[in-house]
Design an enzyme around this catalytic site. Sequence first.
Site, PDB file in Angstrom:
ATOM      1  N   GLY A 229       0.634  -1.287  -0.057  1.00 27.90           N
ATOM      2  CA  GLY A 229       0.002  -0.033   0.007  1.00 27.90           C
ATOM      3  C   GLY A 229       0.777   0.998   0.105  1.00 27.90           C
ATOM      4  O   GLY A 229       2.125   1.190  -0.135  1.00 27.90           O
ATOM      5  N   ASN A 230       0.216   2.376   0.199  1.00 30.15           N
ATOM      6  CA  ASN A 230       1.130   3.537   0.405  1.00 30.15           C
ATOM      7  C   ASN A 230       0.395   4.314   1.427  1.00 30.15           C
ATOM      8  O   ASN A 230      -0.644   4.174   1.841  1.00 30.15           O
ATOM      9  CB  ASN A 230       0.913   4.325  -1.127  1.00 30.15           C
ATOM     10  CG  ASN A 230      -0.503   4.701  -1.415  1.00 30.15           C
ATOM     11  OD1 ASN A 230      -1.292   5.416  -0.811  1.00 30.15           O
ATOM     12  ND2 ASN A 230      -0.928   3.842  -2.594  1.00 30.15           N
ATOM     13  N   ARG A 231       0.762   5.690   1.694  1.00 26.65           N
ATOM     14  CA  ARG A 231       0.424   6.565   2.722  1.00 26.65           C
ATOM     15  C   ARG A 231      -0.648   7.279   2.413  1.00 26.65           C
ATOM     16  O   ARG A 231      -1.122   8.229   3.380  1.00 26.65           O
ATOM     17  CB  ARG A 231       1.443   7.324   3.412  1.00 26.65           C
ATOM     18  CG  ARG A 231       2.785   6.543   3.928  1.00 26.65           C
ATOM     19  CD  ARG A 231       3.894   7.309   4.289  1.00 26.65           C
ATOM     20  NE  ARG A 231       5.012   6.606   4.617  1.00 26.65           N
ATOM     21  CZ  ARG A 231       5.424   5.868   5.925  1.00 26.65           C
ATOM     22  NH1 ARG A 231       4.607   5.884   6.796  1.00 26.65           N
ATOM     23  NH2 ARG A 231       6.433   5.414   5.797  1.00 26.65           N
ATOM     24  N   SER A 232      -1.177   7.490   1.521  1.00 25.04           N
ATOM     25  CA  SER A 232      -2.043   8.638   1.023  1.00 25.04           C
ATOM     26  C   SER A 232      -3.451   8.320   1.720  1.00 25.04           C
ATOM     27  O   SER A 232      -4.011   7.511   1.950  1.00 25.04           O
ATOM     28  CB  SER A 232      -2.550   8.316  -0.494  1.00 25.04           C
ATOM     29  OG  SER A 232      -3.555   9.445  -0.876  1.00 25.04           O
ATOM     30  N   ALA A 300      -3.730   7.690  -4.999  1.00 21.30           N
ATOM     31  CA  ALA A 300      -2.345   6.934  -5.186  1.00 21.30           C
ATOM     32  C   ALA A 300      -2.713   5.499  -5.869  1.00 21.30           C
ATOM     33  O   ALA A 300      -3.051   4.663  -4.790  1.00 21.30           O
ATOM     34  CB  ALA A 300      -1.618   7.040  -4.174  1.00 21.30           C
TER      35      ALA A 300
END
Length: 449
Positions: A229-232, A300
Amino acid sequence: MSSSPQRAATPTGTRRVVVGVSGSIAAYKAPFVVRLLRAAGHEVRVVPTEAALRFIGAPALAAVSGHPVDTGVFDDPAAVEHVAVGEWAELVLIAPASADLLARLAAGRADDLLTATVLTTTAPVVVAPAMHTQMWLNPATVENVATLRRRGVTVIEPDSGRLTGADSGVGRFPEPERVVAEALAVLGGDGAPRAGAPAALTDQDLAGRHVVVSAGGTREPLDPVRFLGNRSSGRLGTLIAAEAARHGARATLVAANVGSDVLALLPAGVEVVPVGTALELEAAVRTACADAAAVVMTAAVADFRPAVVSGTKIKKHGLDGDGAGHGGASGAAKGDARPAPIELVENPDVLAGLVTRPPRTDGGRTLVVGFAAETGDATGDVLAHGAAKARRKGADLLAVNAVGDGVGFGDVDSAVVVLDRDGAEVARAAGSKGHIAAGLVNLIAARLA
Ligand code: CTP
């Protein structure tokens, strides 16, 4: 309308219009506005500010309007002119309205004949701002515009395009024909303000439009408990959807793992479609875009996903797992915790797909807006990367998050530069995410208009 004899009914179709002119270089276009109004049979009195007269001469304004031109409340004190002009008016149109004029109106100032007239009149007031992009997007101006709209003033959206210098962006004075048409639309057939007209032309400038926004960050599962995943957080996209709804749009937020604290920022009526992965996001966005006037891709989206998703939890020692596709998870010998490589496959580029395979079913065109967070590297700075991406993706607009060292935007919450599909700068904004969302939605509304 007042019952004052000075405001007795005019012949059918003829309106008494006060045209205010303020100190913007676009003041030279005011005579075109006056001529169009007079050509349509309306009576016009021009009230310039002192600053306007540095750009356009009083004799020219008097000639095109057929009336003498005054600027100060003390030009003829006995006539109490600001009251007389305000009462005479059936419509006050300020074209162009400079940033300074908007600030003085918002503050309720009455330090010249034009601002005093606005304070005394009961006629609808329409302003057509014209200024440099940075001034239009400055938080002070954004707040002044919001204040004026709240009070019922109609604020015509400026155009986007070539400005006074070599640069271009939002803030251009619109074509005089549009200014006159939007100003007169505020008046009903009987000369009285049409109910709801100011809102319909300003805050509600996206009414009847469907705006789709993707937000958050996709999560690509490895197994039932793990993901890439990502931090968005999805905050900016959520604020854009909220702002579009405030402009009257039907808004859909395709929310990739957006927290309930962020979703709480949405006003009632915004449709939320929760998604998890890039493939789910692609399907949801394409479905929602079947009738969308604009789509804003802030999400994102993971460029890659694990080639195989394990149906059961991948075990460190490969004791129980099928470890499918993750080789070492099942292949590792007991006691050997060396991680296995994860094989990835490419996800679709949702944004590029919207450009090349538009999903609109009615043959109409969707305005496609992308986002790109760039940091710059040895091969190019933020804008060089952003411009290359704009050309590669082909979206109508690409908002480049100009973040990172050496960019020089100062200590602000965020900063974006909006590029067109050729990589040319269209607008820029810096400040809170709410401010940036407001600027972008204004830009989108102007493009759709
Ligand atoms: N995007 C998308 N689908 C993807 C990846 C990105 O629709 N698979 C969209 C994003 O929502 C964003 C824009 O494309 O609007 C740019 O995303 P970004 O990650 O900056 O672009 P990439 O093409 O992934 O380029 P990079 O190599 O810089 O990651």
